[in-house]
Motif scaffolding. Structure first.
Motif, PDB file in Angstrom:
ATOM      1  N   GLU A 247       4.754  17.288   2.308  1.00 36.40           N
ATOM      2  CA  GLU A 247       4.993  17.948   3.594  1.00 36.40           C
ATOM      3  C   GLU A 247       5.910  19.159   3.426  1.00 36.40           C
ATOM      4  OE1 GLU A 247       6.145  15.238   6.728  1.00 36.40           O
ATOM      5  OE2 GLU A 247       4.422  13.962   6.310  1.00 36.40           O
ATOM      6  N   GLN A 248       6.952  19.025   2.594  1.00 35.55           N
ATOM      7  CA  GLN A 248       7.879  20.139   2.381  1.00 35.55           C
ATOM      8  C   GLN A 248       7.168  21.328   1.727  1.00 35.55           C
ATOM      9  OE1 GLN A 248      10.931  20.600   3.626  1.00 35.55           O
ATOM     10  NE2 GLN A 248      10.635  22.657   2.842  1.00 35.55           N
ATOM     11  N   GLU A 249       6.297  21.050   0.797  1.00 30.78           N
ATOM     12  CA  GLU A 249       5.532  22.104   0.120  1.00 30.78           C
ATOM     13  C   GLU A 249       4.624  22.842   1.113  1.00 30.78           C
ATOM     14  OE1 GLU A 249       3.035  22.245  -4.020  1.00 30.78           O
ATOM     15  OE2 GLU A 249       2.806  20.459  -2.766  1.00 30.78           O
TER      16      GLU A 249
ATOM     17  N   CYS B 170       4.927  19.525  10.757  1.00 29.94           N
ATOM     18  CA  CYS B 170       4.025  19.479   9.608  1.00 29.94           C
ATOM     19  C   CYS B 170       3.784  18.016   9.260  1.00 29.94           C
ATOM     20  CB  CYS B 170       4.665  20.212   8.424  1.00 29.94           C
ATOM     21  SG  CYS B 170       3.696  20.144   6.916  1.00 29.94           S
ATOM     22  N   ASP B 171       2.511  17.611   9.243  1.00 33.28           N
ATOM     23  CA  ASP B 171       2.147  16.229   8.938  1.00 33.28           C
ATOM     24  C   ASP B 171       0.982  16.205   7.963  1.00 33.28           C
ATOM     25  OD1 ASP B 171       3.916  14.940  10.907  1.00 33.28           O
ATOM     26  OD2 ASP B 171       2.584  15.870  12.371  1.00 33.28           O
TER      27      ASP B 171
ATOM     28  N   LYS C 112      -5.368  28.324  -3.384  1.00 35.91           N
ATOM     29  CA  LYS C 112      -5.342  27.259  -4.387  1.00 35.91           C
ATOM     30  C   LYS C 112      -3.976  26.599  -4.398  1.00 35.91           C
ATOM     31  CE  LYS C 112      -8.899  27.766  -7.738  1.00 35.91           C
ATOM     32  NZ  LYS C 112      -9.253  27.747  -9.138  1.00 35.91           N
ATOM     33  N   LEU C 113      -4.000  25.281  -4.225  1.00 31.71           N
ATOM     34  CA  LEU C 113      -2.781  24.471  -4.246  1.00 31.71           C
ATOM     35  C   LEU C 113      -3.029  23.346  -5.239  1.00 31.71           C
ATOM     36  CD1 LEU C 113       0.007  24.031  -2.909  1.00 31.71           C
ATOM     37  CD2 LEU C 113      -1.157  22.576  -1.245  1.00 31.71           C
ATOM     38  N   HIS C 114      -2.246  23.299  -6.291  1.00 29.20           N
ATOM     39  CA  HIS C 114      -2.431  22.304  -7.363  1.00 29.20           C
ATOM     40  C   HIS C 114      -3.869  22.355  -7.890  1.00 29.20           C
ATOM     41  CE1 HIS C 114       1.498  20.515  -6.699  1.00 29.20           C
ATOM     42  NE2 HIS C 114       1.229  20.472  -5.397  1.00 29.20           N
TER      43      HIS C 114
END
Length: 166
Positions: free
Chosen positions: A15-17, A31-32, A59-61
């Motif tokens: 969630e923090q990311e 944010c959930d 792109k994330l991870h």
């Protein structure tokens, strides 16, 4: 406030990311993450449009995420936060419990808490009165591909409802 849907989230996403990613475009109110998708509430419409334009297919991870405006089922609803949800409790079971008080628009379990959006504020108030700090027993999940749950699958759930406009 604009609610954004984020699909195809990688398992590693936090969630923090996600919050940090979207805060580049505006103030994030909420944010959930729910399994491989999530929702971000951004304060400003222009910021939300910028986030969609810049983060759709980001792109994330190593995974391309999808970002789009959430398709709300209703313009107005009252959002309840429900705490201490048992890991065995399903969305269907929780939804059914709240539907005893009135129409439920959306029900999402996130880890050990949930958000339940009720169509009418007066029904939400009644649900809070009736369910706050109570234990409840779930019924078996309906047939049709759902796993059958034990009758006590939500027994550890305690409603701690806090209302807010969605």
């Amino acid at each position: 406030m604009v609610k954004l849907f984020i699909g195809n989230l990688p398992r590693e996403a936090t969630e923090q990311e996600i919050r940090s990613l979207f805060e580049q475009y505006g103030k994030v109110l909420e944010c959930d993450i729910i399994k491989n998708y999530g929702f971000v509430h951004i304060e400003d419409k222009t910021a939300a449009e910028d986030a969609i334009r810049n983060l759709h297919h980001h792109k994330l991870h190593g995974v391309c995420i999808n970002v789009e405006a959430s398709k709300n089922k209703s313009k107005a609803s009252t959002k309840l936060h429900v705490g201490n949800i048992s890991p065995a409790c399903t969305n269907l079971e929780l939804r059914a419990k709240f539907e005893e008080y009135g129409p439920v628009i959306e029900c999402d379990i996130v880890k050990d808490y949930a958000f339940v959006h009720m169509e009418r504020a007066e029904d939400a108030v009644e649900a809070i009165r009736g369910l706050d700090n109570t234990e409840f027993q779930a019924t078996a999940a309906p047939a049709g591909g759902s796993r059958r749950r034990s009758p006590n699958s939500c027994a550890e759930s305690r409603c701690r409802a806090a209302a807010g406009a969605a």
